[in-house]
Design a protein around this motif. Structure first.
Motif, PDB file in Angstrom:
ATOM      1  N   LEU A 174      13.451  -1.302  10.951  1.00  0.00           N
ATOM      2  CA  LEU A 174      14.476  -1.553   9.998  1.00  0.00           C
ATOM      3  C   LEU A 174      13.858  -1.624   8.626  1.00  0.00           C
ATOM      4  CD1 LEU A 174      16.136  -4.655  11.478  1.00  0.00           C
ATOM      5  CD2 LEU A 174      17.046  -2.607  11.545  1.00  0.00           C
ATOM      6  N   LEU A 175      12.489  -1.900   8.595  1.00  0.00           N
ATOM      7  CA  LEU A 175      11.749  -1.516   7.054  1.00  0.00           C
ATOM      8  C   LEU A 175      11.656  -0.265   6.860  1.00  0.00           C
ATOM      9  CD1 LEU A 175       9.127  -4.550   7.146  1.00  0.00           C
ATOM     10  CD2 LEU A 175      11.144  -4.544   5.742  1.00  0.00           C
TER      11      LEU A 175
ATOM     12  N   PHE B 108       2.291  -6.552   2.115  1.00  0.00           N
ATOM     13  CA  PHE B 108       1.759  -5.196   2.450  1.00  0.00           C
ATOM     14  C   PHE B 108       2.635  -3.931   2.221  1.00  0.00           C
ATOM     15  CE2 PHE B 108      -1.903  -5.909   5.919  1.00  0.00           C
ATOM     16  CZ  PHE B 108      -2.709  -4.793   5.188  1.00  0.00           C
ATOM     17  N   PRO B 109       3.965  -4.142   2.590  1.00  0.00           N
ATOM     18  CA  PRO B 109       4.904  -3.161   1.997  1.00  0.00           C
ATOM     19  C   PRO B 109       4.790  -3.000   0.485  1.00  0.00           C
ATOM     20  CG  PRO B 109       5.666  -4.395   3.884  1.00  0.00           C
ATOM     21  CD  PRO B 109       4.404  -5.055   3.524  1.00  0.00           C
ATOM     22  N   LEU B 110       5.000  -4.117  -0.004  1.00  0.00           N
ATOM     23  CA  LEU B 110       4.833  -4.122  -1.523  1.00  0.00           C
ATOM     24  C   LEU B 110       3.708  -3.436  -2.413  1.00  0.00           C
ATOM     25  CD1 LEU B 110       6.091  -7.741  -2.429  1.00  0.00           C
ATOM     26  CD2 LEU B 110       7.585  -5.642  -2.647  1.00  0.00           C
ATOM     27  N   LEU B 111       2.690  -3.375  -1.609  1.00  0.00           N
ATOM     28  CA  LEU B 111       1.285  -2.532  -2.007  1.00  0.00           C
ATOM     29  C   LEU B 111       1.662  -1.097  -1.736  1.00  0.00           C
ATOM     30  CD1 LEU B 111      -1.285  -5.188  -1.120  1.00  0.00           C
ATOM     31  CD2 LEU B 111      -0.607  -4.525  -3.263  1.00  0.00           C
ATOM     32  N   GLY B 112       2.235  -0.935  -0.522  1.00  0.00           N
ATOM     33  CA  GLY B 112       2.429   0.405  -0.169  1.00  0.00           C
ATOM     34  C   GLY B 112       3.498   1.054  -0.938  1.00  0.00           C
TER      35      GLY B 112
ATOM     36  N   PHE C 129       4.160   3.789   5.881  1.00  0.00           N
ATOM     37  CA  PHE C 129       4.360   3.521   7.202  1.00  0.00           C
ATOM     38  C   PHE C 129       3.524   2.468   7.653  1.00  0.00           C
ATOM     39  CE2 PHE C 129       3.696   3.939  12.025  1.00  0.00           C
ATOM     40  CZ  PHE C 129       4.716   3.418  12.493  1.00  0.00           C
ATOM     41  N   LEU C 130       2.252   2.630   7.488  1.00  0.00           N
ATOM     42  CA  LEU C 130       1.078   1.914   8.078  1.00  0.00           C
ATOM     43  C   LEU C 130       1.450   0.244   7.527  1.00  0.00           C
ATOM     44  CD1 LEU C 130      -1.996   0.711   8.132  1.00  0.00           C
ATOM     45  CD2 LEU C 130      -2.523   2.067   6.242  1.00  0.00           C
ATOM     46  N   THR C 131       1.733   0.042   6.090  1.00  0.00           N
ATOM     47  CA  THR C 131       2.158  -1.063   5.640  1.00  0.00           C
ATOM     48  C   THR C 131       3.058  -1.649   6.442  1.00  0.00           C
ATOM     49  OG1 THR C 131       3.623  -0.183   4.159  1.00  0.00           O
ATOM     50  CG2 THR C 131       1.076  -0.347   3.540  1.00  0.00           C
ATOM     51  N   LEU C 132       4.033  -1.051   7.150  1.00  0.00           N
ATOM     52  CA  LEU C 132       5.057  -1.551   7.923  1.00  0.00           C
ATOM     53  C   LEU C 132       4.967  -2.073   9.241  1.00  0.00           C
ATOM     54  CD1 LEU C 132       7.737   0.911   6.676  1.00  0.00           C
ATOM     55  CD2 LEU C 132       7.083  -1.158   5.453  1.00  0.00           C
ATOM     56  N   VAL C 133       3.592  -1.771   9.783  1.00  0.00           N
ATOM     57  CA  VAL C 133       3.339  -1.992  11.160  1.00  0.00           C
ATOM     58  C   VAL C 133       2.946  -3.476  11.390  1.00  0.00           C
ATOM     59  CG1 VAL C 133       1.392  -1.377  12.915  1.00  0.00           C
ATOM     60  CG2 VAL C 133       2.566   0.596  11.517  1.00  0.00           C
ATOM     61  N   PRO C 134       3.090  -4.147  12.528  1.00  0.00           N
ATOM     62  CA  PRO C 134       2.608  -5.579  12.895  1.00  0.00           C
ATOM     63  C   PRO C 134       1.186  -5.646  12.755  1.00  0.00           C
ATOM     64  CG  PRO C 134       3.545  -4.599  14.921  1.00  0.00           C
ATOM     65  CD  PRO C 134       4.004  -3.572  13.697  1.00  0.00           C
ATOM     66  N   SER C 135       0.840  -6.865  12.927  1.00  0.00           N
ATOM     67  CA  SER C 135      -0.532  -7.297  12.901  1.00  0.00           C
ATOM     68  C   SER C 135      -1.304  -6.924  14.291  1.00  0.00           C
ATOM     69  CB  SER C 135      -0.806  -8.686  12.423  1.00  0.00           C
ATOM     70  OG  SER C 135      -2.369  -9.205  12.747  1.00  0.00           O
ATOM     71  N   THR C 136      -2.434  -7.056  14.441  1.00  0.00           N
ATOM     72  CA  THR C 136      -3.293  -6.868  15.700  1.00  0.00           C
ATOM     73  C   THR C 136      -3.208  -8.396  16.365  1.00  0.00           C
ATOM     74  OG1 THR C 136      -5.367  -7.311  14.649  1.00  0.00           O
ATOM     75  CG2 THR C 136      -4.727  -5.095  15.048  1.00  0.00           C
ATOM     76  N   ILE C 137      -3.552  -8.203  17.837  1.00  0.00           N
ATOM     77  CA  ILE C 137      -3.682  -9.524  18.442  1.00  0.00           C
ATOM     78  C   ILE C 137      -5.123  -9.272  18.853  1.00  0.00           C
ATOM     79  CG2 ILE C 137      -2.975 -10.672  20.521  1.00  0.00           C
ATOM     80  CD1 ILE C 137      -0.276  -9.277  20.634  1.00  0.00           C
ATOM     81  N   GLN C 138      -5.311  -8.686  19.847  1.00  0.00           N
ATOM     82  CA  GLN C 138      -7.015  -8.779  20.484  1.00  0.00           C
ATOM     83  C   GLN C 138      -8.070  -8.881  19.177  1.00  0.00           C
ATOM     84  OE1 GLN C 138      -4.839  -6.462  21.259  1.00  0.00           O
ATOM     85  NE2 GLN C 138      -4.464  -6.439  23.403  1.00  0.00           N
ATOM     86  N   SER C 139      -8.208  -7.940  18.371  1.00  0.00           N
ATOM     87  CA  SER C 139      -9.247  -8.008  17.398  1.00  0.00           C
ATOM     88  C   SER C 139      -8.992  -9.153  16.438  1.00  0.00           C
ATOM     89  CB  SER C 139      -9.306  -6.600  16.617  1.00  0.00           C
ATOM     90  OG  SER C 139      -7.875  -6.325  16.035  1.00  0.00           O
TER      91      SER C 139
ATOM     92  N   ALA D 133      13.532   2.187   7.951  1.00  0.00           N
ATOM     93  CA  ALA D 133      14.723   2.789   7.596  1.00  0.00           C
ATOM     94  C   ALA D 133      15.016   2.428   5.930  1.00  0.00           C
ATOM     95  CB  ALA D 133      15.896   2.163   8.246  1.00  0.00           C
ATOM     96  N   ALA D 134      14.501   1.204   5.561  1.00  0.00           N
ATOM     97  CA  ALA D 134      14.809   0.729   4.181  1.00  0.00           C
ATOM     98  C   ALA D 134      14.022   1.630   3.234  1.00  0.00           C
ATOM     99  CB  ALA D 134      14.795  -0.596   4.072  1.00  0.00           C
ATOM    100  N   VAL D 135      12.759   1.638   3.485  1.00  0.00           N
ATOM    101  CA  VAL D 135      11.894   2.141   2.649  1.00  0.00           C
ATOM    102  C   VAL D 135      11.478   3.536   2.579  1.00  0.00           C
ATOM    103  CG1 VAL D 135      10.714  -0.121   2.304  1.00  0.00           C
ATOM    104  CG2 VAL D 135       9.808   1.509   3.809  1.00  0.00           C
ATOM    105  N   LEU D 136      11.737   4.133   3.924  1.00  0.00           N
ATOM    106  CA  LEU D 136      11.462   5.484   4.202  1.00  0.00           C
ATOM    107  C   LEU D 136      12.704   6.416   4.088  1.00  0.00           C
ATOM    108  CD1 LEU D 136       8.832   5.561   7.087  1.00  0.00           C
ATOM    109  CD2 LEU D 136       8.346   5.922   4.478  1.00  0.00           C
TER     110      LEU D 136
END
Length: 350
Positions: free
Chosen positions: A151-152, A84-88, A109-119, A154-157
């Motif tokens: 951390l991601l 995801f981050p590489l595509l971002g 930032f969207l590409t750095l966020v964790p996955s969902t649980i409920q859905s 901070a690194a990519v943004l």
């Protein structure tokens, strides 16, 4: 008839409608002056309480048991925090032609966020996939994301993102990690209470996120940052996100097949590895971006609704796969002895 029924009842998440209503409320009646200070303080407290509940809910024993299926979890984590981050980062080539720099920062930032649980669990169950694996994969992603997403970011943004600074990481530690750790420590005493009142605390979760959205978007309205988003730019963002979702859905499905996962595991990998958590992303963005969080979370809100609609269609189609139907027949319980006797008698009588 099916097409007409689908057109009349699109799979819109009611909570997304509440989020959109909150955005509209912030646009019309943003908090100003003293009210803005009160709303900001309440939002900060809500975020801390939200992550305290996350820590109190997470069972360490269940997480350790889930590590037994390490190949699947490693695949989901790689999709979430590597692919995801590489595509971002690759989408950076679309600036300034298709995306503005602030919208691109939100997309990244969207590409750095964790996955969902409920859905992820709901769609995996609907598609007759490996539900326990989806539960563990979503939980691991959320847990890792609390540490890895800042951390991601901070690194990519880094300093290139408006509103993002090294001080934001201190805010993450104080507002997110400390409450989460406190919830884990106190889980042995409050875990049963949290489990018994899961539904009520779920309303607290969602209410906290609505407060965060109102505060973030209200600040954006007061500062006039919405003048930076035109209808053309918004359409460009939706197009980019549609392509991003399509690429991840294809990679998670066919990539899992190339790695020789069985069908049930592939379903779990597709739904856990291609989605992003609005519940985790909104509070993090509020802490990381401060007054500029409104534009940072706009791509995430749009992507979240898009993934729900698309994955609902895919899950229904997956549930009708010949392989899934065959698996259901193999796992279906045999009828009771009395029923078999009755059937045999009826057959002989006929």
């Amino acid at each position: 008839m099916k097409r007409l029924r689908w057109f009349r009842r699109p799979p819109a998440d009611p909570y997304i409608l509440l989020l959109l209503g909150t955005v509209g409320l912030a646009a019309l009646f943003p908090a100003r002056g003293t009210a803005a200070g009160v709303a900001s303080g309440a939002s900060t407290a809500a975020i801390a309480f939200l992550f305290f509940l996350y820590g109190a809910r997470l069972s360490t024993r269940e997480a350790l048991d889930g590590l037994k299926h390490w190949r699947l979890h490693a695949t989901v984590l790689a999709c979430t925090f590597v692919v995801f981050p590489l595509l971002g980062l690759a989408a950076g080539g679309l600036v300034p032609g298709l995306l503005t720099q602030p919208l691109y920062q939100g997309l990244l930032f969207l590409t750095l966020v964790p996955s969902t649980i409920q859905s992820s669990i709901a769609f995996t169950s609907m598609a007759r996939g490996n539900v326990p694996a989806a539960i563990c994969a979503g939980s691991f992603s959320s847990l890792v994301g609390i540490l890895l997403t800042p951390l991601l970011a901070a690194a990519v943004l880094g300093g290139g993102s408006a509103g993002f600074s090294a001080d934001s990481l201190v805010g993450v530690v104080l507002q997110l990690l400390v409450p989460f750790a406190a919830g884990q420590v106190l889980r042995r005493w409050i875990g049963a209470f949290v489990t018994r009142h899961k539904r009520l605390l779920g309303l607290v979760d969602r209410g906290s996120i609505l407060l965060v959205v109102y505060t973030a978007f209200g600040k954006g309205v007061v500062q006039g940052i919405w003048q930076q988003v035109s209808a053309v730019r918004l359409a460009g963002l939706l197009l980019v996100e549609a392509v991003l979702l399509a690429v991840m859905l294809a990679l998670t499905w066919y990539g899992a097949r190339a790695l020789r996962f069985d069908r049930a595991d592939r379903v779990a990998i597709q739904f856990a590895g291609s989605k992003k958590s609005l519940a985790a992303g909104l509070p993090m963005a509020s802490v990381l971006f401060g007054a500029h969080a409104a534009l940072a979370v706009l791509p995430l809100m749009l992507f979240h609704q898009m993934q729900l609609m698309v994955c609902a269609v895919i899950a229904k189609r997956r549930s009708r796969d010949p392989e899934a139907l065959a698996q259901d027949r193999l796992t279906a319980p045999e009828p009771p002895a009395a029923s078999r006797t009755a059937v045999g008698t009826a057959t002989r009588s006929g």
